[in-house]
Design a protein around this motif. Structure first.
Motif, PDB file in Angstrom:
ATOM      1  N   GLY A  36      52.179  33.384  42.103  1.00 46.15           N
ATOM      2  CA  GLY A  36      51.254  34.515  42.162  1.00 46.15           C
ATOM      3  C   GLY A  36      51.937  35.835  41.846  1.00 46.15           C
ATOM      4  N   LEU A  39      52.674  35.890  38.105  1.00 47.64           N
ATOM      5  CA  LEU A  39      51.447  36.110  37.335  1.00 47.64           C
ATOM      6  C   LEU A  39      50.985  37.559  37.434  1.00 47.64           C
ATOM      7  CD1 LEU A  39      49.329  32.908  37.997  1.00 47.64           C
ATOM      8  CD2 LEU A  39      50.349  33.631  35.841  1.00 47.64           C
ATOM      9  N   MET A  44      49.012  38.314  31.742  1.00 52.22           N
ATOM     10  CA  MET A  44      47.777  37.630  32.120  1.00 52.22           C
ATOM     11  C   MET A  44      47.089  38.278  33.321  1.00 52.22           C
ATOM     12  SD  MET A  44      48.928  33.638  31.742  1.00 52.22           S
ATOM     13  CE  MET A  44      47.528  33.127  32.685  1.00 52.22           C
ATOM     14  N   ALA A  45      47.758  39.199  33.994  1.00 58.82           N
ATOM     15  CA  ALA A  45      47.224  39.799  35.226  1.00 58.82           C
ATOM     16  C   ALA A  45      45.847  40.437  35.035  1.00 58.82           C
ATOM     17  CB  ALA A  45      48.210  40.796  35.800  1.00 58.82           C
ATOM     18  N   THR A  47      43.480  39.713  32.900  1.00 56.85           N
ATOM     19  CA  THR A  47      42.501  38.652  32.682  1.00 56.85           C
ATOM     20  C   THR A  47      42.185  37.933  33.989  1.00 56.85           C
ATOM     21  OG1 THR A  47      43.384  38.353  30.458  1.00 56.85           O
ATOM     22  CG2 THR A  47      42.017  36.580  31.329  1.00 56.85           C
ATOM     23  N   ILE A  48      43.203  37.649  34.780  1.00 59.69           N
ATOM     24  CA  ILE A  48      43.003  36.986  36.073  1.00 59.69           C
ATOM     25  C   ILE A  48      42.189  37.894  36.992  1.00 59.69           C
ATOM     26  CG2 ILE A  48      44.184  36.104  38.124  1.00 59.69           C
ATOM     27  CD1 ILE A  48      46.478  35.274  36.191  1.00 59.69           C
ATOM     28  N   ASP A  49      42.479  39.191  36.971  1.00 56.40           N
ATOM     29  CA  ASP A  49      41.737  40.144  37.796  1.00 56.40           C
ATOM     30  C   ASP A  49      40.267  40.198  37.376  1.00 56.40           C
ATOM     31  OD1 ASP A  49      41.508  42.212  39.808  1.00 56.40           O
ATOM     32  OD2 ASP A  49      41.402  43.645  38.152  1.00 56.40           O
ATOM     33  N   GLU A  50      40.009  40.214  36.079  1.00 54.30           N
ATOM     34  CA  GLU A  50      38.628  40.215  35.585  1.00 54.30           C
ATOM     35  C   GLU A  50      37.903  38.935  35.981  1.00 54.30           C
ATOM     36  OE1 GLU A  50      38.595  40.931  31.387  1.00 54.30           O
ATOM     37  OE2 GLU A  50      39.681  42.825  31.597  1.00 54.30           O
ATOM     38  N   LEU A  51      38.592  37.809  35.922  1.00 57.96           N
ATOM     39  CA  LEU A  51      37.992  36.539  36.327  1.00 57.96           C
ATOM     40  C   LEU A  51      37.612  36.575  37.805  1.00 57.96           C
ATOM     41  CD1 LEU A  51      37.251  33.563  35.733  1.00 57.96           C
ATOM     42  CD2 LEU A  51      39.596  32.991  36.380  1.00 57.96           C
ATOM     43  N   GLY A  52      38.511  37.064  38.641  1.00 53.89           N
ATOM     44  CA  GLY A  52      38.218  37.164  40.070  1.00 53.89           C
ATOM     45  C   GLY A  52      37.047  38.081  40.354  1.00 53.89           C
TER      46      GLY A  52
END
Length: 64
Positions: A36, A39, A44-45, A47-52
Protein backbone atom coordinates in the motif's frame (compact mmCIF):
# COMPACT_ATOMS: atom_id res chain seq x y z
CA UNK A 1 -10.52 13.57 3.68
CA UNK A 2 -13.37 11.89 5.57
CA UNK A 3 -13.49 9.18 2.91
CA UNK A 4 -9.75 8.49 3.31
CA UNK A 5 -9.91 8.18 7.07
CA UNK A 6 -13.01 5.98 6.89
CA UNK A 7 -11.45 3.72 4.26
CA UNK A 8 -8.23 3.39 6.25
CA UNK A 9 -10.14 2.61 9.42
CA UNK A 10 -12.36 0.05 7.68
CA UNK A 11 -9.43 -1.69 5.97
CA UNK A 12 -7.49 -1.69 9.23
CA UNK A 13 -10.35 -3.33 11.10
CA UNK A 14 -10.78 -5.93 8.34
CA UNK A 15 -7.06 -6.72 8.44
CA UNK A 16 -7.08 -7.12 12.21
CA UNK A 17 -10.10 -9.42 12.00
CA UNK A 18 -8.46 -11.50 9.28
CA UNK A 19 -5.30 -11.85 11.34
CA UNK A 20 -7.24 -12.87 14.46
CA UNK A 21 -10.05 -15.03 13.03
CA UNK A 22 -9.14 -16.38 9.61
CA UNK A 23 -5.50 -17.23 10.02
CA UNK A 24 -3.99 -14.40 8.00
CA UNK A 25 -0.40 -14.36 9.12
CA UNK A 26 0.99 -11.11 10.50
CA UNK A 27 3.82 -11.26 7.95
CA UNK A 28 1.31 -11.35 5.11
CA UNK A 29 -0.54 -8.36 6.57
CA UNK A 30 2.74 -6.42 6.80
CA UNK A 31 3.51 -7.21 3.16
CA UNK A 32 0.07 -5.83 2.22
CA UNK A 33 0.77 -2.66 4.22
CA UNK A 34 4.14 -2.19 2.51
CA UNK A 35 2.50 -2.72 -0.89
CA UNK A 36 0.00 0.00 0.00
CA UNK A 37 2.78 2.45 0.83
CA UNK A 38 4.61 1.68 -2.41
CA UNK A 39 1.40 2.04 -4.44
CA UNK A 40 0.67 5.39 -2.76
CA UNK A 41 3.99 6.70 -4.01
CA UNK A 42 3.66 5.29 -7.52
CA UNK A 43 2.14 6.75 -10.67
CA UNK A 44 -0.86 4.48 -10.09
CA UNK A 45 -1.91 6.37 -6.93
CA UNK A 46 -4.29 8.84 -8.67
CA UNK A 47 -6.03 6.01 -10.54
CA UNK A 48 -6.44 3.97 -7.35
CA UNK A 49 -7.78 7.05 -5.56
CA UNK A 50 -10.30 7.69 -8.36
CA UNK A 51 -11.40 4.05 -8.23
CA UNK A 52 -11.96 4.27 -4.47
CA UNK A 53 -13.92 7.49 -4.86
CA UNK A 54 -16.05 5.99 -7.64
CA UNK A 55 -16.86 2.92 -5.57
CA UNK A 56 -17.78 5.11 -2.60
CA UNK A 57 -20.04 7.21 -4.84
CA UNK A 58 -21.79 4.10 -6.18
CA UNK A 59 -22.33 2.78 -2.66
CA UNK A 60 -23.57 6.20 -1.56
CA UNK A 61 -26.12 6.32 -4.40
CA UNK A 62 -27.75 3.03 -3.42
CA UNK A 63 -31.24 3.59 -2.09
CA UNK A 64 -32.84 1.02 0.19
Amino acid sequence: MVLSVSAVLLLGVITVLLVKKNGLKTGHALVCVMLGFYLAGSSMAPTIDELGTSVADVIGDIRF
